[in-house]
Design a protein around this motif. Structure first.
Motif, PDB file in Angstrom:
ATOM      1  N   HIS A   1     -60.215 -19.864  19.501  1.00  0.00           N
ATOM      2  CA  HIS A   1     -60.162 -19.336  20.860  1.00  0.00           C
ATOM      3  C   HIS A   1     -58.829 -19.568  21.549  1.00  0.00           C
ATOM      4  N   GLU A   2     -58.111 -20.611  21.182  1.00  0.00           N
ATOM      5  CA  GLU A   2     -56.783 -20.796  21.769  1.00  0.00           C
ATOM      6  C   GLU A   2     -55.874 -19.626  21.403  1.00  0.00           C
ATOM      7  N   GLY A   3     -55.884 -19.234  20.145  1.00  0.00           N
ATOM      8  CA  GLY A   3     -55.072 -18.102  19.713  1.00  0.00           C
ATOM      9  C   GLY A   3     -55.507 -16.806  20.364  1.00  0.00           C
ATOM     10  N   ILE A   4     -56.814 -16.626  20.546  1.00  0.00           N
ATOM     11  CA  ILE A   4     -57.326 -15.424  21.204  1.00  0.00           C
ATOM     12  C   ILE A   4     -56.827 -15.355  22.641  1.00  0.00           C
ATOM     13  N   ILE A   5     -56.828 -16.486  23.331  1.00  0.00           N
ATOM     14  CA  ILE A   5     -56.360 -16.516  24.723  1.00  0.00           C
ATOM     15  C   ILE A   5     -54.879 -16.178  24.798  1.00  0.00           C
ATOM     16  N   HIS A   6     -54.073 -16.777  23.939  1.00  0.00           N
ATOM     17  CA  HIS A   6     -52.637 -16.487  23.945  1.00  0.00           C
ATOM     18  C   HIS A   6     -52.381 -15.007  23.653  1.00  0.00           C
ATOM     19  N   TYR A   7     -53.130 -14.454  22.720  1.00  0.00           N
ATOM     20  CA  TYR A   7     -52.979 -13.034  22.386  1.00  0.00           C
ATOM     21  C   TYR A   7     -53.346 -12.163  23.589  1.00  0.00           C
ATOM     22  N   THR A   8     -54.439 -12.514  24.271  1.00  0.00           N
ATOM     23  CA  THR A   8     -54.893 -11.734  25.421  1.00  0.00           C
ATOM     24  C   THR A   8     -53.863 -11.750  26.543  1.00  0.00           C
ATOM     25  N   VAL A   9     -53.340 -12.924  26.862  1.00  0.00           N
ATOM     26  CA  VAL A   9     -52.355 -13.031  27.940  1.00  0.00           C
ATOM     27  C   VAL A   9     -51.096 -12.238  27.591  1.00  0.00           C
ATOM     28  N   ALA A  10     -50.665 -12.301  26.331  1.00  0.00           N
ATOM     29  CA  ALA A  10     -49.487 -11.542  25.912  1.00  0.00           C
ATOM     30  C   ALA A  10     -49.723 -10.039  26.056  1.00  0.00           C
ATOM     31  N   ARG A  11     -50.902  -9.570  25.678  1.00  0.00           N
ATOM     32  CA  ARG A  11     -51.219  -8.155  25.819  1.00  0.00           C
ATOM     33  C   ARG A  11     -51.285  -7.753  27.290  1.00  0.00           C
ATOM     34  N   LEU A  12     -51.853  -8.619  28.111  1.00  0.00           N
ATOM     35  CA  LEU A  12     -51.949  -8.339  29.542  1.00  0.00           C
ATOM     36  C   LEU A  12     -50.560  -8.224  30.157  1.00  0.00           C
ATOM     37  N   ARG A  13     -49.662  -9.117  29.782  1.00  0.00           N
ATOM     38  CA  ARG A  13     -48.292  -9.048  30.287  1.00  0.00           C
ATOM     39  C   ARG A  13     -47.619  -7.744  29.869  1.00  0.00           C
ATOM     40  N   GLY A  14     -47.870  -7.327  28.650  1.00  0.00           N
ATOM     41  CA  GLY A  14     -47.263  -6.100  28.169  1.00  0.00           C
ATOM     42  C   GLY A  14     -47.753  -4.858  28.890  1.00  0.00           C
ATOM     43  N   LYS A  15     -48.952  -4.919  29.452  1.00  0.00           N
ATOM     44  CA  LYS A  15     -49.527  -3.766  30.139  1.00  0.00           C
ATOM     45  C   LYS A  15     -49.009  -3.586  31.566  1.00  0.00           C
ATOM     46  N   LEU A  16     -48.338  -4.592  32.107  1.00  0.00           N
ATOM     47  CA  LEU A  16     -47.947  -4.536  33.516  1.00  0.00           C
ATOM     48  C   LEU A  16     -47.010  -3.375  33.823  1.00  0.00           C
ATOM     49  N   ASP A  17     -46.124  -3.034  32.898  1.00  0.00           N
ATOM     50  CA  ASP A  17     -45.100  -2.028  33.177  1.00  0.00           C
ATOM     51  C   ASP A  17     -45.589  -0.591  33.037  1.00  0.00           C
ATOM     52  N   TYR A  18     -46.685  -0.381  32.321  1.00  0.00           N
ATOM     53  CA  TYR A  18     -47.082   1.008  32.083  1.00  0.00           C
ATOM     54  C   TYR A  18     -48.535   1.308  32.438  1.00  0.00           C
ATOM     55  N   THR A  19     -49.238   0.350  33.045  1.00  0.00           N
ATOM     56  CA  THR A  19     -50.605   0.589  33.498  1.00  0.00           C
ATOM     57  C   THR A  19     -50.782   0.010  34.902  1.00  0.00           C
ATOM     58  N   THR A  20     -51.928   0.290  35.493  1.00  0.00           N
ATOM     59  CA  THR A  20     -52.266  -0.246  36.819  1.00  0.00           C
ATOM     60  C   THR A  20     -53.151  -1.486  36.704  1.00  0.00           C
ATOM     61  N   ILE A  21     -53.056  -2.188  35.598  1.00  0.00           N
ATOM     62  CA  ILE A  21     -53.958  -3.300  35.314  1.00  0.00           C
ATOM     63  C   ILE A  21     -53.899  -4.394  36.374  1.00  0.00           C
ATOM     64  N   ALA A  22     -52.722  -4.663  36.937  1.00  0.00           N
ATOM     65  CA  ALA A  22     -52.589  -5.753  37.913  1.00  0.00           C
ATOM     66  C   ALA A  22     -53.398  -5.488  39.176  1.00  0.00           C
ATOM     67  N   PHE A  23     -53.593  -4.217  39.515  1.00  0.00           N
ATOM     68  CA  PHE A  23     -54.324  -3.872  40.730  1.00  0.00           C
ATOM     69  C   PHE A  23     -55.796  -4.269  40.638  1.00  0.00           C
ATOM     70  N   ARG A  24     -56.280  -4.509  39.426  1.00  0.00           N
ATOM     71  CA  ARG A  24     -57.689  -4.859  39.245  1.00  0.00           C
ATOM     72  C   ARG A  24     -58.002  -6.258  39.767  1.00  0.00           C
ATOM     73  N   LEU A  25     -56.980  -7.046  40.043  1.00  0.00           N
ATOM     74  CA  LEU A  25     -57.182  -8.379  40.603  1.00  0.00           C
ATOM     75  C   LEU A  25     -56.968  -8.404  42.114  1.00  0.00           C
ATOM     76  N   LEU A  26     -56.866  -7.231  42.719  1.00  0.00           N
ATOM     77  CA  LEU A  26     -56.606  -7.126  44.152  1.00  0.00           C
ATOM     78  C   LEU A  26     -57.775  -6.456  44.869  1.00  0.00           C
ATOM     79  N   PRO A  27     -57.906  -6.685  46.176  1.00  0.00           N
ATOM     80  CA  PRO A  27     -58.897  -5.934  46.955  1.00  0.00           C
ATOM     81  C   PRO A  27     -58.459  -4.478  47.078  1.00  0.00           C
ATOM     82  N   PRO A  28     -59.314  -3.599  47.588  1.00  0.00           N
ATOM     83  CA  PRO A  28     -58.949  -2.176  47.697  1.00  0.00           C
ATOM     84  C   PRO A  28     -57.668  -1.934  48.488  1.00  0.00           C
ATOM     85  N   GLU A  29     -57.408  -2.743  49.509  1.00  0.00           N
ATOM     86  CA  GLU A  29     -56.166  -2.648  50.275  1.00  0.00           C
ATOM     87  C   GLU A  29     -55.427  -3.974  50.164  1.00  0.00           C
ATOM     88  N   PHE A  30     -54.128  -3.909  49.980  1.00  0.00           N
ATOM     89  CA  PHE A  30     -53.349  -5.105  49.671  1.00  0.00           C
ATOM     90  C   PHE A  30     -51.919  -4.922  50.154  1.00  0.00           C
TER      91      PHE A  30
END
Length: 228
Positions: A139-168
């Protein structure tokens, strides 16, 4: 075609064909005081009794992979809402589970503040930068892999907005990016990038909120095509 023709022959010859069990693990992520946190649960049964692990279980005979992942959300967050869930990757190293051959399908879930506060008593939020090692299984490796993939998605997806309220505010959006990347960003460059990007397509509202002693911050919302 050749592969499909040889499979029955292998079975008839008694070849050592793996029949693995299948599990679903969910990497649940949220923000706590500007830091990216993950929900872990203590193992109650062998193997790895007492060690922390991702929320997960074997899939049931009558459920799909996504249904199994949703079951984990309900089990550990009680009444989950405004949660983004996405299938991420499959991990299947032969030795990853000492009991038997187990393949796990990993989902990640971005959990808003309201749902994060409803985590069950058994689960606990840990900073992804301060994990309670060693974790169970791989699970440690799975977590590191997930965080790396999440970081890679920041530039080309709206993934970060999913941690925000509707207005921000843009400051809140920058805080999410900094938490995921685990580093500070230049305020001017960040705002220019966000406001000029066709990917993010933000809409300015007529509402504001106070953020510190300065003038109120303008609130934004996502384009309707990304809102759901």
């Amino acid at each position: 075609m050749l592969e499909s023709q040889t499979e029955p022959a292998e079975l008839a010859a008694g070849a050592d064909v793996a029949r693995p069990a299948v599990t679903v693990d969910v990497v649940m992520l949220t923000l706590v005081d500007g830091d990216l946190h993950i929900l872990l649960v203590p193992r109650q049964q062998p193997p790895f009794v007492g060690q922390w692990a991702l929320a997960g279980s074997f899939i049931r005979a009558d459920e799909s992979l996504e249904t199994a992942a949703q079951r984990q959300l309900r089990q550990h967050l009680h009444e989950p809402h405004r949660i983004y869930l996405e299938q991420l990757y499959t991990f299947g190293a032969p030795e990853r589970d000492p009991r038997t051959r187990v393949i796990t399908v990993v989902y990640f879930a971005l959990v808003g503040e309201a749902s994060a506060h409803q985590a069950t008593a058994g689960g606990r939020w840990f900073s992804v930068n301060q994990l309670p090692l060693p974790l169970a299984f791989d699970h440690e490796g799975i977590i590191h892999y997930t965080v790396a993939r999440l970081r890679g998605k920041l530039d080309y997806t709206t993934i970060a907005f999913r941690l925000l309220p509707p207005e921000f505010s843009l400051s809140e959006l920058q805080l999410v990016h900094e938490a995921i990347l685990n580093r500070k960003l230049d305020k001017r460059n960040f705002r220019k990038k966000i406001l000029t990007s066709d990917i993010f397509d933000l809409h300015e509202t007529d509402r504001t909120k106070m953020e510190g002693p300065h003038r109120p911050a303008r609130l934004y919302r996502m384009s309707e095509k990304f809102a759901n």
